[in-house]
Design an enzyme around this catalytic site. Sequence first.
Site, PDB file in Angstrom:
ATOM      1  N   GLU A  80      82.419  53.145  58.469  1.00  0.00           N
ATOM      2  CA  GLU A  80      82.465  53.053  56.843  1.00  0.00           C
ATOM      3  C   GLU A  80      81.881  54.626  56.381  1.00  0.00           C
ATOM      4  OE1 GLU A  80      79.335  51.335  54.716  1.00  0.00           O
ATOM      5  OE2 GLU A  80      78.366  53.289  54.957  1.00  0.00           O
ATOM      6  N   CYS A 112      80.192  46.817  57.839  1.00  0.00           N
ATOM      7  CA  CYS A 112      79.406  46.932  59.213  1.00  0.00           C
ATOM      8  C   CYS A 112      80.367  46.031  60.313  1.00  0.00           C
ATOM      9  CB  CYS A 112      78.143  46.172  58.960  1.00  0.00           C
ATOM     10  SG  CYS A 112      77.146  47.236  58.218  1.00  0.00           S
ATOM     11  N   THR A 201      72.921  39.405  49.337  1.00  0.00           N
ATOM     12  CA  THR A 201      73.318  39.913  50.681  1.00  0.00           C
ATOM     13  C   THR A 201      73.076  39.000  51.514  1.00  0.00           C
ATOM     14  OG1 THR A 201      71.581  41.172  51.175  1.00  0.00           O
ATOM     15  CG2 THR A 201      73.228  42.312  49.978  1.00  0.00           C
ATOM     16  N   HIS A 234      75.114  40.683  64.287  1.00  0.00           N
ATOM     17  CA  HIS A 234      75.097  41.864  63.738  1.00  0.00           C
ATOM     18  C   HIS A 234      73.586  42.163  63.095  1.00  0.00           C
ATOM     19  CE1 HIS A 234      75.493  45.139  60.843  1.00  0.00           C
ATOM     20  NE2 HIS A 234      75.119  44.497  59.703  1.00  0.00           N
ATOM     21  N   LYS A 239      65.361  41.028  61.276  1.00  0.00           N
ATOM     22  CA  LYS A 239      64.957  39.569  60.849  1.00  0.00           C
ATOM     23  C   LYS A 239      66.213  38.557  60.633  1.00  0.00           C
ATOM     24  CE  LYS A 239      61.590  37.517  57.833  1.00  0.00           C
ATOM     25  NZ  LYS A 239      60.699  37.824  56.800  1.00  0.00           N
ATOM     26  N   ASN A 266      69.848  49.835  61.408  1.00  0.00           N
ATOM     27  CA  ASN A 266      71.223  49.376  61.501  1.00  0.00           C
ATOM     28  C   ASN A 266      72.352  50.352  61.668  1.00  0.00           C
ATOM     29  OD1 ASN A 266      73.594  47.931  60.695  1.00  0.00           O
ATOM     30  ND2 ASN A 266      73.013  47.558  58.569  1.00  0.00           N
TER      31      ASN A 266
END
Lengths: 348, 131
Positions: A80, A112, A201, A234, A239, A266
């Site tokens: 991205e 992602c 999200t 992913h 967490k 990430n």
Amino acid sequence: MAGIVGYGAYAPRYRIKVEEIAKVWGADAPSYKRGLKLVEKSVPAPDQDVITMSVEASRNALRRARIDPADIGAVYVGSESHPYAVKPSGTVVGEAIGATPNIHCADLEFACKAGSEGMFIALSLIDAGKMEYALAIGADTSQGAPGDALEYSAAAGAAAFIFGAKNTVADVEHTFSFMTDTPDFWRREYMYYPRHAGRFTGVPAYFKHVTGCATAILDMAGMKPEDFDYAVFHQPNGKFPLTVGKKLGFTDKQMEPGLLCPRLGNTYSGSSPMGLTAVLDIAKPGQSVFMCSYGSGAGSDGFIFRITDHITGVQDLALKTTDYLDKNQVYLEYGAYAKYRKKIRLGE
Amino acid sequence: MSTSARYWREIPQRYRYEASKCKGCGAVWFPPRLICSACGKKEFEDVVLPGTGKVKTFTVIRVAPSEFSDEAPYAIGIVDLDGGPAIQCQIADCAPEDLKTGMAVKIEFRKVKQEGEAGIINYGFKAVPVL
């Protein structure tokens, strides 16, 4: 059976700690570290981008595949944060690794999960018998707006996989994709930073799609979580993957080897693909690996791999993913980080 | 003025580190030459430079041209490639005070410069300390 014949990862050596970012924005570092299960993230050097990291990851994949790059029939770069709005990343990567000119090339984007999209397409081309080898890359140098929660996690890294039908190190036994239109994270044209829908999200986005994809592919394969040696999800933070994995029935022991986010951040399109490279670095013949990506917008790609006897002969042929995590990190203060990530607006 | 054509012509060397090896005396030239400066012969075979080496010497640029000002201070060095010729390139990922002659480096693919905010990005090789 089609599968991975070579794999490689790349991560920059610069890092910034959660405390350093929190200090600038008056945030509570312990609560961010606890909430995101993250201590630091990678930062690309000023001379690094998706293309440079993709080339390095691909070269590591080629060292392990031990093939002539001219035999690669396709190059797909999922990201991205492609450096150009118009001009493919894949042409530079293909040229740099010596795969041009007889190749198909495309840049992919799906937040992602652009990396796993490339893996799915590359695998399908091999399955269809269209070419001998296909290269799929997931790479990103993503940005979070200054002070936003994303700034603590948005990192840089790349993973590359060469798919083929001969001398595979990991056969792909099953794939499944799960997708809906879910506006949880986006970046409009000409906008420098992405926007996200906060807590939206989570359950309706990440958890719904990862759970939907994982449940379906397990049903398809007739397998249960305990049938796997490793599971990679992913990793937008440290967490979410552990939470979704436990809900599905996977254990920490299965997930920890591929869980890079707590020390890497990430890496967006590189996230679950890099986790897979870390697992392949230590996997043994006969073991099974579960992988499920997630991309906002939103969707997940699931893969079930079976490790072959060839794995032990290639693991040491290139730098391992943990080498990039553990060796020679350079820690940045926020000022240098802001300069490196071009967060400072300069005069003409 | 755009330098797209010049950049494009140099892709084999900047991207893939392609050099020429004299079929007469074995000397390796980078970038490739039409005539061997060692023996005068004109026949070469293509070779790819090794990806590792050691820093032979370097200098630190503190007042940089505008295209490189973001990166100052940075080092430009001569690297003796393992079993190959010496090349000149930027040495990245290393603070100037940590740089030493004899340091082991490897060649990585990096952005060399970009032609302003709207121009093309020039990619190529740099040396970085080995992990």
